[in-house]
Design a protein around this motif. Sequence first.
Motif, PDB file in Angstrom:
ATOM      1  N   VAL A  50      74.012 -37.037 -51.299  1.00 36.51           N
ATOM      2  CA  VAL A  50      74.359 -38.458 -51.388  1.00 36.51           C
ATOM      3  C   VAL A  50      73.318 -39.355 -50.710  1.00 36.51           C
ATOM      4  O   VAL A  50      73.408 -40.582 -50.804  1.00 36.51           O
ATOM      5  N   ASP A  51      72.326 -38.754 -50.036  1.00 32.64           N
ATOM      6  CA  ASP A  51      71.326 -39.547 -49.309  1.00 32.64           C
ATOM      7  C   ASP A  51      70.611 -40.579 -50.192  1.00 32.64           C
ATOM      8  O   ASP A  51      70.518 -41.754 -49.812  1.00 32.64           O
ATOM      9  N   PRO A  52      70.097 -40.182 -51.376  1.00 33.31           N
ATOM     10  CA  PRO A  52      69.424 -41.179 -52.225  1.00 33.31           C
ATOM     11  C   PRO A  52      70.338 -42.336 -52.615  1.00 33.31           C
ATOM     12  O   PRO A  52      69.912 -43.497 -52.637  1.00 33.31           O
ATOM     13  N   ALA A  53      71.585 -42.014 -52.912  1.00 33.86           N
ATOM     14  CA  ALA A  53      72.539 -43.062 -53.300  1.00 33.86           C
ATOM     15  C   ALA A  53      72.796 -44.023 -52.138  1.00 33.86           C
ATOM     16  O   ALA A  53      72.911 -45.236 -52.328  1.00 33.86           O
ATOM     17  N   MET A  54      72.870 -43.493 -50.908  1.00 33.25           N
ATOM     18  CA  MET A  54      73.105 -44.332 -49.735  1.00 33.25           C
ATOM     19  C   MET A  54      71.899 -45.217 -49.435  1.00 33.25           C
ATOM     20  O   MET A  54      72.045 -46.352 -48.965  1.00 33.25           O
ATOM     21  N   ASN A  55      70.696 -44.699 -49.685  1.00 32.77           N
ATOM     22  CA  ASN A  55      69.493 -45.517 -49.512  1.00 32.77           C
ATOM     23  C   ASN A  55      69.514 -46.715 -50.460  1.00 32.77           C
ATOM     24  O   ASN A  55      69.183 -47.843 -50.073  1.00 32.77           O
ATOM     25  N   ILE A  56      69.905 -46.455 -51.698  1.00 34.40           N
ATOM     26  CA  ILE A  56      70.018 -47.537 -52.682  1.00 34.40           C
ATOM     27  C   ILE A  56      71.128 -48.503 -52.280  1.00 34.40           C
ATOM     28  O   ILE A  56      70.986 -49.725 -52.381  1.00 34.40           O
ATOM     29  N   LEU A  57      72.239 -47.952 -51.784  1.00 39.66           N
ATOM     30  CA  LEU A  57      73.370 -48.783 -51.377  1.00 39.66           C
ATOM     31  C   LEU A  57      72.974 -49.766 -50.281  1.00 39.66           C
ATOM     32  O   LEU A  57      73.427 -50.917 -50.273  1.00 39.66           O
ATOM     33  N   GLY A  58      72.107 -49.333 -49.357  1.00 38.45           N
ATOM     34  CA  GLY A  58      71.651 -50.224 -48.299  1.00 38.45           C
ATOM     35  C   GLY A  58      70.986 -51.465 -48.855  1.00 38.45           C
ATOM     36  O   GLY A  58      71.223 -52.594 -48.396  1.00 38.45           O
ATOM     37  N   TRP A  59      70.156 -51.277 -49.868  1.00 37.59           N
ATOM     38  CA  TRP A  59      69.479 -52.416 -50.504  1.00 37.59           C
ATOM     39  C   TRP A  59      70.458 -53.276 -51.295  1.00 37.59           C
ATOM     40  O   TRP A  59      70.357 -54.502 -51.287  1.00 37.59           O
ATOM     41  N   VAL A  60      71.410 -52.637 -51.946  1.00 37.66           N
ATOM     42  CA  VAL A  60      72.419 -53.391 -52.707  1.00 37.66           C
ATOM     43  C   VAL A  60      73.229 -54.289 -51.773  1.00 37.66           C
ATOM     44  O   VAL A  60      73.480 -55.463 -52.066  1.00 37.66           O
ATOM     45  N   VAL A  61      73.619 -53.743 -50.626  1.00 39.80           N
ATOM     46  CA  VAL A  61      74.383 -54.511 -49.636  1.00 39.80           C
ATOM     47  C   VAL A  61      73.577 -55.716 -49.149  1.00 39.80           C
ATOM     48  O   VAL A  61      74.106 -56.826 -49.044  1.00 39.80           O
ATOM     49  N   SER A  62      72.288 -55.499 -48.854  1.00 34.99           N
ATOM     50  CA  SER A  62      71.428 -56.601 -48.401  1.00 34.99           C
ATOM     51  C   SER A  62      71.334 -57.695 -49.466  1.00 34.99           C
ATOM     52  O   SER A  62      71.457 -58.883 -49.157  1.00 34.99           O
ATOM     53  N   CYS A  63      71.140 -57.299 -50.700  1.00 36.82           N
ATOM     54  CA  CYS A  63      70.970 -58.277 -51.787  1.00 36.82           C
ATOM     55  C   CYS A  63      72.251 -59.062 -52.042  1.00 36.82           C
ATOM     56  O   CYS A  63      72.216 -60.290 -52.215  1.00 36.82           O
ATOM     57  N   LEU A  64      73.380 -58.384 -52.048  1.00 41.36           N
ATOM     58  CA  LEU A  64      74.648 -59.075 -52.283  1.00 41.36           C
ATOM     59  C   LEU A  64      74.995 -60.014 -51.126  1.00 41.36           C
ATOM     60  O   LEU A  64      75.556 -61.096 -51.338  1.00 41.36           O
TER      61      LEU A  64
END
Length: 305
Positions: free
Chosen positions: A182-196
């Motif tokens: 799940v590490d790659p997905a969590m890395n992407i999630l961090g950016w999604v959270v910042s953008c939203l």
Amino acid sequence: MDVLIELYKNLLLVLAFIGVGYFLKKWFNINPNFISNPLVFLLLPLLVIYNISEADTSKIVIIPIISFFIALVMNLPALLARKTIAKEEDINLLKSSFTFFNVLFFGIPVVSALFGQEATSVLICVYLGTAIYGDIFGYFQVAKTKLSTKEACKELAKVPFIYVFIVAIGIKIWGVEIPDEVDPAMNILGWVVSCLGMMIVGVHLTDVDFRKIKLPYFAKLLGFRTLSAIVISIVFIGGEYLIWESLDTEDYLMLILLPFLPVASNISLFASYLETEEERFSLVVLLSIILSLVLVPAVSQFCFI
């Protein structure tokens, strides 16, 4: 220089979503809750739980304590500002503007450029301390701009961070391991959270009359906030270093960035959820982001490059 370029590239990519949120509201009249609800109730909790499970146990204790007390003591300069340069401001709005730091939405692109994506777990520890203050006491302060003390206390029971924090610490104590897949997905999630998080700011800026912004006043207010945060951070970070020196060099450098971070977008999220002072909160966040766009790279240039 390469790191500085990477820093600006990361920041500008995330901050562009302020414009996205602005135009979505302007052109399509999007409801802010469509962004804030999944962010507050789903995406942020997932990110926090994952990164706490990945963080070193000693850092989960020490770093949040430091960042919590920095946020807490920032109430003192807020009260001083209320008596001097900000006599017309709502005291709860002022306290929130001083004590909320944008550790997550603004911090993720900064930390990724300076330390690498793997340092996000340490950043979450910094966030944890500010969030314990901001998402509980800070949420209460924002709620008080609209509700009575009794009603504001009832609203605290609805704050998802309280339950997320309990779950995350429970997972850490029980030693539950999250699969590496799940590490790659969590890395992407961090950016999604910042953008939203930045989109929320942009949505509420549509109601701001930029012609009426008192730039000298806000410059003085945010300048005082930053100087106060620097002094308070030196006391707590320097005190820990001189007495215990229990953290890594990278941890201290990450904490040094805290006073230069903008006002947290959380106050825009909370204001949106409570439907109170959205425009005012978003304006303060935007102006502090502009200030941090200058200060954070300057400090990074001096300390890291």
